[in-house]
Write an enzyme that holds these catalytic residues in place. Structure first.
Site, short mmCIF file in Angstrom:
data_model
loop_
_atom_site.label_atom_id
_atom_site.label_comp_id
_atom_site.label_asym_id
_atom_site.label_seq_id
_atom_site.Cartn_x
_atom_site.Cartn_y
_atom_site.Cartn_z
N GLY A 15 0.84 -1.21 0.00
CA GLY A 15 0.00 0.00 0.00
C GLY A 15 0.86 1.25 0.00
O GLY A 15 1.87 1.30 0.70
N VAL A 28 17.77 8.61 -3.75
CA VAL A 28 18.43 9.05 -5.00
C VAL A 28 19.55 10.05 -4.69
O VAL A 28 20.69 9.90 -5.13
CB VAL A 28 17.39 9.66 -5.97
N ARG A 76 1.07 -4.98 -5.67
CA ARG A 76 1.20 -6.22 -4.92
C ARG A 76 1.47 -7.29 -5.96
O ARG A 76 0.85 -7.29 -7.02
CB ARG A 76 -0.06 -6.48 -4.11
N ASP A 107 5.62 -4.92 6.15
CA ASP A 107 6.12 -6.26 6.49
C ASP A 107 6.22 -7.21 5.31
O ASP A 107 7.20 -7.93 5.15
CB ASP A 107 5.16 -6.92 7.51
N THR A 129 4.38 2.52 5.60
CA THR A 129 2.99 2.07 5.70
C THR A 129 2.24 3.00 6.64
O THR A 129 2.79 3.39 7.68
CB THR A 129 2.87 0.62 6.20
N ASP A 131 -0.03 2.09 8.48
CA ASP A 131 -0.60 1.29 9.57
C ASP A 131 0.21 1.30 10.88
O ASP A 131 -0.32 0.89 11.92
CB ASP A 131 -0.75 -0.18 9.14
N ASP A 133 2.37 -0.70 11.77
CA ASP A 133 2.32 -2.07 12.31
C ASP A 133 3.64 -2.82 12.15
O ASP A 133 3.65 -4.03 12.01
CB ASP A 133 1.16 -2.85 11.67
N ARG A 175 -5.39 -2.24 8.56
CA ARG A 175 -5.34 -3.68 8.30
C ARG A 175 -5.78 -4.41 9.57
O ARG A 175 -6.92 -4.26 9.96
CB ARG A 175 -3.93 -4.09 7.87
N ALA A 190 -13.08 10.83 20.69
CA ALA A 190 -14.13 9.82 20.45
C ALA A 190 -14.64 9.26 21.77
O ALA A 190 -13.90 9.18 22.76
CB ALA A 190 -13.56 8.69 19.60
N GLU A 227 -10.68 -0.91 11.05
CA GLU A 227 -11.12 -1.90 10.06
C GLU A 227 -10.76 -3.30 10.56
O GLU A 227 -9.74 -3.48 11.22
CB GLU A 227 -10.51 -1.64 8.69
N ARG A 257 -4.76 7.32 2.67
CA ARG A 257 -3.45 7.00 2.09
C ARG A 257 -2.91 8.11 1.21
O ARG A 257 -1.78 8.01 0.71
CB ARG A 257 -3.55 5.70 1.29
#
Ligand code: ADP
Ligand code: F6P
Length: 325
Positions: A15, A28, A76, A107, A129, A131, A133, A175, A190, A227, A257
């Site tokens: 992603g 670069v 992917r 990962d 990412t 996430d 994670d 994810r 929240a 999610e 994203r």
């Protein structure tokens, strides 16, 4: 010092994440200033297998530090999970004179990087990412921008929820990880934050909390849902049915994203991209760059992949106290 590699290839995989362009630019420019050549491998491992490889120079990465997405495109690629394609990928690198590769991704992409390393190509991973994670690092490229995007969206939802005296369930990405939910839930005040790590399906607790707050005079209710926890639309129906409060579900989706990377994402991505090139110059391979306790470090990829990341327990602990009216 003599560089251990001569030509570096850089790719983005999995992603996309805001800040990937800043990392590409750093790879670069650091390579060129260290006297190396650089090639861009487009569309991740899929592009590698199709030899979608371009020469890169300083100008090719001008004016991209502020842009979201990735100028190298991403993909992917299922084939790359198989040994024959991993060998083919390494052969293609050799054919193009690429003796060092920087893989910017999550990962899954690091697993691919490790396979390139096993096949004789010096390879370094850079965590990209939204996430957050990846266990070996406190920071992943894109997380900061994504949480700010989600937070702003939730602020807007609160306005309309308040006007209509509604309850809103906002589903954020991640994810299987709840970091985006935890951070945006705290930042937007929240009432409830649902994460796969901590929520065990007790919808009645949410219903009771919404009812309690409404009795106390609260006119809007924001529930942030990570999610993978459950179907936000279904949950909205259950809450509406039980409380009598109109409830809407909003799935923020891929807008998280995109967008211009925050200052933090640009700076950390620049540092991590530069660090990856320095590691390759030192002859290191099968390593991943991480940020830990204020320092940019590197870890063995397998070691990094075997680490477990949990939600910040203190952040989780304070949510209980902060979500009372
Ligand atoms: P992320 O890098 O964001 O975790 P994915 O899990 O989708 O994203 O992985 C991105 C790509 O990395 C995959 O499409 C595949 O090409 C490669 N990849 C993932 N797992 C492996 C693996 N076990 N071996 C080799 N390549 C892999
Ligand atoms: O890993 C980043 C991520 O945006 C996750 O939060 C999400 O689950 C997934 O990618 C979505 O992937 P796709 O772009 O294939 O819909």
């Amino acid at each position: 010092m003599i560089n251990a590699v001569k030509t570096i290839g850089v790719l983005t995989s999995g992603g996309d994440a805001p800040g990937m362009n800043a990392a590409i630019r750093a790879v670069v420019r650091t390579s060129i200033s260290n006297g190396l050549s650089v090639k861009g491998i487009r569309r991740g491992y899929a592009g590698l297998l199709e030899e979608d490889i371009i020469d890169m120079n300083n100008l090719a990465v001008s004016d991209i530090i502020q842009t979201g997405g990735t100028i190298l495109y991403t993909a992917r690629c299922r084939e790359f999970k198989h040994e024959e394609y991993q060998k083919k990928g390494a052969e293609i690198c050799r054919k193009h004179g690429i003796d060092g590769v920087v893989v910017i991704g999550g990962d899954g992409s690091f697993n691919g990087a490790s396979k390139l390393a096993e096949n004789g190509i010096n390879t370094i991973g850079v965590p990209g990412t939204i996430d957050l994670d990846i266990a070996c690092t406190e920071y992943t490229i894109g997380f900061d921008t994504a949480i700010n995007t989600a937070m702003e969206a939730i602020d807007k939802l609160r306005d309309t929820s308040e006007s209509h005296e509604r309850c809103s369930i906002v589903e954020v990405m991640g994810r299987t990880a709840g970091h985006i939910a935890l951070w945006t839930g705290i930042a937007s005040g929240a009432e409830y934050i649902l994460t796969a790590e901590r929520f065990h399906g007790d919808i009645q607790r949410i219903i009771t909390k919404v009812q309690d707050r409404r009795r106390l005079g609260k006119k809007n209710h924001i529930i942030v849902n990570a999610e993978g926890v459950g179907n936000s639309n279904e949950m909205a129906k259950l809450i509406e049915l039980a409380t009598g409060i109109e409830t809407r579900a909003t799935i923020l989706g891929h807008i998280q994203r995109g967008g211009n990377p925050t200052c933090k994402d640009r700076v950390y991505a620049s540092a991590m991209g530069a660090k990856a090139v320095e590691l390759l110059c030192e002859g290191k391979t099968n390593r991943v760059v991480g940020y830990h306790h204020g320092e940019f470090l590197d870890f063995d990829i397998q070691e990094a992949l075997s680490m477990e990341k949990s939600l910040d327990p203190y952040l989780f602990h304070i949510t209980r106290k902060l979500t009372t009216r």
